[in-house]
Design an enzyme around this catalytic site. Structure first.
Site, short mmCIF file in Angstrom:
data_model
loop_
_atom_site.label_atom_id
_atom_site.label_comp_id
_atom_site.label_asym_id
_atom_site.label_seq_id
_atom_site.Cartn_x
_atom_site.Cartn_y
_atom_site.Cartn_z
CE LYS A 1 -1.54 7.02 -12.51
NZ LYS A 1 -0.57 8.12 -12.38
CG ASP B 1 8.52 11.76 3.42
OD1 ASP B 1 8.93 11.57 4.58
OD2 ASP B 1 8.61 10.92 2.51
N PRO C 1 -1.08 6.29 -0.53
CG PRO C 1 -1.84 8.51 -0.45
CD PRO C 1 -0.58 7.68 -0.38
NE ARG D 1 4.40 6.58 -8.67
CZ ARG D 1 4.32 7.16 -7.47
NH1 ARG D 1 4.16 6.41 -6.41
NH2 ARG D 1 4.39 8.47 -7.35
CG ASN E 1 -5.18 14.08 -5.25
OD1 ASN E 1 -6.31 13.87 -5.69
ND2 ASN E 1 -4.11 13.49 -5.75
CE1 TYR F 1 12.24 7.87 -1.05
CE2 TYR F 1 11.39 10.06 -0.53
CZ TYR F 1 11.35 8.68 -0.37
OH TYR F 1 10.42 8.13 0.47
CB SER G 1 10.33 4.04 6.72
OG SER G 1 9.52 3.89 5.56
CD GLN H 1 7.34 7.89 5.12
OE1 GLN H 1 7.82 7.76 4.00
NE2 GLN H 1 7.50 8.98 5.84
#
Length: 327
Positions: free
Chosen positions: A220, A49, A211, A230, A296, A54, A154, A180
């Site tokens: 964390k 994706d 997710p 981030r 994951n 981005y 999205s 999305q």
């Protein structure tokens, strides 16, 4: 790896996929991005994706170079882009969902990705300044031209998506196939309530993002606020303020206890929980480390542990299950 139909389309997407938001061309080196794509592809992931916005287009450049180098069979993987935010420049007509930007944005995305066509193309956000009719016509013509195979949305509302469907049906145009949205244990309203009519009446697929609620559901942040995440990015202050609150931390700590009881990680529990929803076509994973992605990618193993009792326990802990189901 499990493969699911993208809504009522014939396209099969891996239940777990790899996204590049905030990572490719930004948080990680290109070498790490290549390693992540290798691990994902070898693990059965067939959907990668991306979006024009981005890293200002750099994410697509990085992914494009990797795909060119790997020379994988083009029929073995699916690539997406999303049009709305533009890439580096933001002049008039270089953002939004006008016919001009949809065509030029897609053309530029293809150049950066070094591809002849996109499998999936998304309208990255609704555009209040462009009529939905213009956008639907443009996406239809894009599909007809062979520059993309399926189009979707999205973070659109159910009403906006319905309007697109009704206009497409009335004019015999290609309708949106997928949406999305964000979806996780803490953010459930759209998938579990607002979109139910979309699933029932139009067979929409979903390629869900976040997710792990931007890492919150990995646990964390339970005892610290790591500086290399981030949430330390200045442009994402809004995300930190919305998610990193005391009430959410309390919930995550209780979810961690449940994950421990199931002998799994909280991250894998959260991903498997998303996969449990039959209206989820694929869960987009983000990663900055190969070890994180490898871990994951085994989340499918947790699915059999999610009994109705465990799902009820999660509902009690989170308190986020929608109450006013519309269908």
């Amino acid at each position: 790896m499990e493969y699911r139909r993208l809504g009522k389309s014939g396209l099969k997407v891996s239940a777990l996929s790899l996204g590049s938001w905030l990572t490719f061309g930004n948080q990680i080196e290109d070498k790490v991005a290549e390693e992540l794509m290798d691990v994902a592809y070898e693990g059965g992931v067939n959907f990668f994706d991306n979006a024009e916005g981005y890293a200002g287009g750099k994410s697509e450049l990085v992914m494009g170079k990797i795909l060119k180098k790997k020379n994988w069979d083009r029929s073995s993987y699916i690539v997406s882009s999303k049009i709305f935010f533009g890439a580096e420049e933001k002049k008039p007509n270089m953002i939004g969902l006008s016919k001009k930007h949809i065509f030029e944005g897609t053309h530029n995305a293809l150049k950066r990705l070094q591809l002849d066509y996109l499998d999936l193309i998304y309208c990255h956000r609704p555009d209040k300044e462009t009529p939905i009719e213009e956008t639907v016509w443009a996406m239809h013509q894009l599909i007809q031209s062979g520059k993309a195979l399926y189009w979707g949305t999205s973070e659109w509302s159910a009403l906006e998506i319905m309007q697109a469907h009704y206009f497409a049906e009335k004019n015999h145009l290609v309708p949106p196939v997928m949406e999305q949205p964000q979806y996780n244990m803490l953010w459930r309203e759209k998938i579990e309530n607002e979109f139910l009519l979309l699933f029932r009446d139009f067979g929409m697929g979903t390629t869900i993002w976040s997710p792990l609620a931007s890492g919150l559901l990995s646990g964390k942040y339970n005892d610290a606020d790591p500086k290399d995440t981030r949430f330390s990015i200045e442009s994402l202050e809004w995300l930190k303020n919305r998610l990193l609150v005391e009430d959410n931390i309390k919930k995550v700590k209780l979810l961690k206890v449940l994950a421990d009881k199931l002998n799994t990680t909280l991250a894998k529990l959260a991903i498997a929980w998303c996969l449990k929803n039959p209206n989820v076509s694929t869960v987009i994973l983000g990663a900055t480390k190969v070890s994180q992605l490898k871990e994951n990618l085994t989340a499918m193993e947790v699915l059999p542990l999610l009994t109705s009792e465990i799902m009820d326990e999660i509902d009690v802990i989170t308190g986020t299950k929608p109450e006013n189901i519309i269908v």
